[in-house]
Motif scaffolding. Structure first.
Motif, mmCIF file in Angstrom:
data_model
loop_
_atom_site.group_PDB
_atom_site.id
_atom_site.type_symbol
_atom_site.label_atom_id
_atom_site.label_comp_id
_atom_site.label_asym_id
_atom_site.label_seq_id
_atom_site.Cartn_x
_atom_site.Cartn_y
_atom_site.Cartn_z
ATOM 1 N N GLU A 118 57.981 136.167 -17.408
ATOM 2 C CA GLU A 118 59.015 136.955 -18.081
ATOM 3 C C GLU A 118 59.867 137.690 -17.051
ATOM 4 N N VAL A 119 61.143 137.796 -17.320
ATOM 5 C CA VAL A 119 62.044 138.553 -16.454
ATOM 6 C C VAL A 119 61.988 140.025 -16.846
ATOM 7 N N ALA A 120 61.686 140.883 -15.867
ATOM 8 C CA ALA A 120 61.720 142.340 -16.046
ATOM 9 C C ALA A 120 62.577 142.886 -14.913
ATOM 10 N N PRO A 121 63.863 143.103 -15.170
ATOM 11 C CA PRO A 121 64.795 143.497 -14.102
ATOM 12 C C PRO A 121 64.486 144.882 -13.544
ATOM 13 N N HIS A 122 65.016 145.145 -12.381
ATOM 14 C CA HIS A 122 64.963 146.494 -11.809
ATOM 15 C C HIS A 122 66.062 147.343 -12.440
ATOM 16 N N PRO A 123 65.827 148.673 -12.574
ATOM 17 C CA PRO A 123 64.603 149.395 -12.237
ATOM 18 C C PRO A 123 63.519 149.137 -13.277
ATOM 19 N N ARG A 124 62.284 148.991 -12.813
ATOM 20 C CA ARG A 124 61.192 148.708 -13.732
ATOM 21 C C ARG A 124 59.953 149.499 -13.327
ATOM 22 N N MET A 125 59.072 149.666 -14.296
ATOM 23 C CA MET A 125 57.842 150.415 -14.102
ATOM 24 C C MET A 125 56.804 149.848 -15.066
ATOM 25 N N PHE A 126 55.540 149.887 -14.658
ATOM 26 C CA PHE A 126 54.476 149.344 -15.490
ATOM 27 C C PHE A 126 53.448 150.423 -15.828
ATOM 28 N N GLN A 127 52.739 150.223 -16.936
ATOM 29 C CA GLN A 127 51.698 151.175 -17.324
ATOM 30 C C GLN A 127 50.654 151.332 -16.230
ATOM 31 N N TRP A 128 50.361 150.251 -15.536
ATOM 32 C CA TRP A 128 49.298 150.283 -14.533
ATOM 33 C C TRP A 128 49.770 150.805 -13.170
ATOM 34 N N ASN A 129 51.060 151.158 -13.052
ATOM 35 C CA ASN A 129 51.494 151.700 -11.748
ATOM 36 C C ASN A 129 52.399 152.916 -11.860
ATOM 37 N N PHE A 130 52.611 153.449 -13.100
ATOM 38 C CA PHE A 130 53.626 154.497 -13.237
ATOM 39 C C PHE A 130 53.246 155.780 -12.501
ATOM 40 N N MET A 131 51.946 156.006 -12.253
ATOM 41 C CA MET A 131 51.534 157.189 -11.513
ATOM 42 C C MET A 131 51.448 156.934 -9.998
ATOM 43 N N HIS A 132 51.866 155.752 -9.583
ATOM 44 C CA HIS A 132 51.888 155.415 -8.157
ATOM 45 C C HIS A 132 53.280 154.944 -7.729
ATOM 46 N N HIS A 133 54.235 155.028 -8.637
ATOM 47 C CA HIS A 133 55.573 154.484 -8.416
ATOM 48 C C HIS A 133 56.438 155.467 -7.629
#
Length: 341
Positions: free
Chosen positions: A132-147
């Motif tokens: 799937e295409v997820a363009p920038h800017p992007r953030m994920f549930q598993w990295n939002f506290m490390h972004h």
């Protein structure tokens, strides 16, 4: 802000299984986030899995005792002929190229397929499949506290960095002070937060700062509500507007809020996006915009399923009550019902 939750990732993986060969023997996840993707795919397709480090060492994960096709899920690496290597996302492709080099250096003989769940483009030179295409800017549930975006974000405290206080703890007195000192941590940020914006009262700054230091949470500014008491805060009902006012004046690009109704209110008042950790969706200022509707329809089957569960029905009823009564009316009704019990 393009945001994807773990539920979104699972839906994307399941929706792309038909694109993959049917005779894959093993799924290999690239640490750390790729292991999450590998696990979801492994469970959905009932294929044996491992992570890259264990794969290089010739080891795979064992399967549960009740899993179907158990014999097929316990084969050694040397018997694997077609292997899928997967990561959660691809940008420049450094992690995937490194995985290729390590596999080649190990001299493992097999047919390899390389995939990423998300990519900023539909194709990548180092990837066979981008799901799937997820363009920038992007953030994920598993990295939002490390972004890296965390440094440009406003972040709520209760319900995000720590558990919310219970009704018994939230007495604006000794029990609440004890809670502030001993609150159980939730999401642990690994980057400095731009602004901590909380409805906690200014008089509790010292206890809040001590807890943040105790848990190694770094931040630039701590913004607290300057009111004399919890009763006055409830009377004014300024939780959302207080946060939205600061968000507007700041240079922050994102607000991370604990509760959905507050997140929606902050987004509406500020005209800026708000990530809600209760629903793991981004609330947008215009709920009927194409972007907002696209997000609302993503993972819709799971949300409809939740409505059929007790907790899901309770959440829907709370949202309806707030919409009809307003925040102050809802809180008054809640206090009245609590007193009756």
């Amino acid at each position: 802000m393009h945001y994807r939750s773990i539920a979104d990732m699972n839906d994307t993986i399941v929706g792309n299984l038909h694109r993959l060969p049917r005779d894959i023997d093993l799924v290999v996840g690239i640490p750390r986030s790729g292991i999450l993707a590998a696990n979801l795919l492994s469970l959905a397709a009932n294929i044996q899995m491992t992570d890259l480090d264990n794969f290089i060492a010739g080891k795979t994960y064992t399967s549960g005792i009740s899993t179907k096709r158990r014999a097929a899920l316990d084969r050694p690496v040397v018997e694997m002929r077609k292997i899928l290597v997967i990561d959660d996302s691809v940008n420049r492709g450094d992690a995937m190229r490194d995985a290729r080099r390590r596999i080649q250096a190990a001299g493992i003989s097999a047919e390899f397929i390389f995939a990423a769940v998300y990519g900023h483009l539909p194709r990548h030179q180092d990837i066979d499949f981008v799901f799937e295409v997820a363009p920038h800017p992007r953030m994920f549930q598993w990295n939002f506290m490390h972004h890296i975006f965390l440094e440009q974000s406003c972040v709520d405290i209760d319900g995000v960095l720590c558990l919310d206080p219970t009704d018994a703890e939230n007495d604006d007195g000794p029990a609440y002070e004890k809670f502030l000192s001993e609150a159980l941590p939730m999401y642990g940020p690994t980057r400095k937060i731009g602004w901590l914006v909380t409805s906690r009262l200014e008089k509790y700054r010292r206890l809040t700062e001590a807890w943040l230091e105790k848990h190694g949470i770094k931040y630039d500014e701590l913004i607290m509500l300057d009111l004399p008491s919890k009763a006055e805060r409830q009377r004014l009902g300024v939780h959302g507007s207080f946060k939205a006012d600061f968000y507007v004046k700041s240079d922050a690009i994102l607000f991370i809020e604990s509760e959905h109704h507050q997140a929606a209110k902050i987004a509406k008042l500020s005209g800026k996006p708000v990530l809600c950790v209760e629903t793991h969706q981004v609330c947008l200022p215009q709920p009927l915009s194409l972007a907002a509707l696209s997000q609302a329809t993503r993972n819709l089957p799971n949300r409809l399923k939740q409505v059929g569960e007790p907790a899901g029905r309770q959440a829907v009823l709370k949202k309806a009550a707030r919409a009809m009564l307003g925040e102050s009316g809802y809180r008054a009704l809640k206090d009245k019902l609590r007193g009756a019990n």
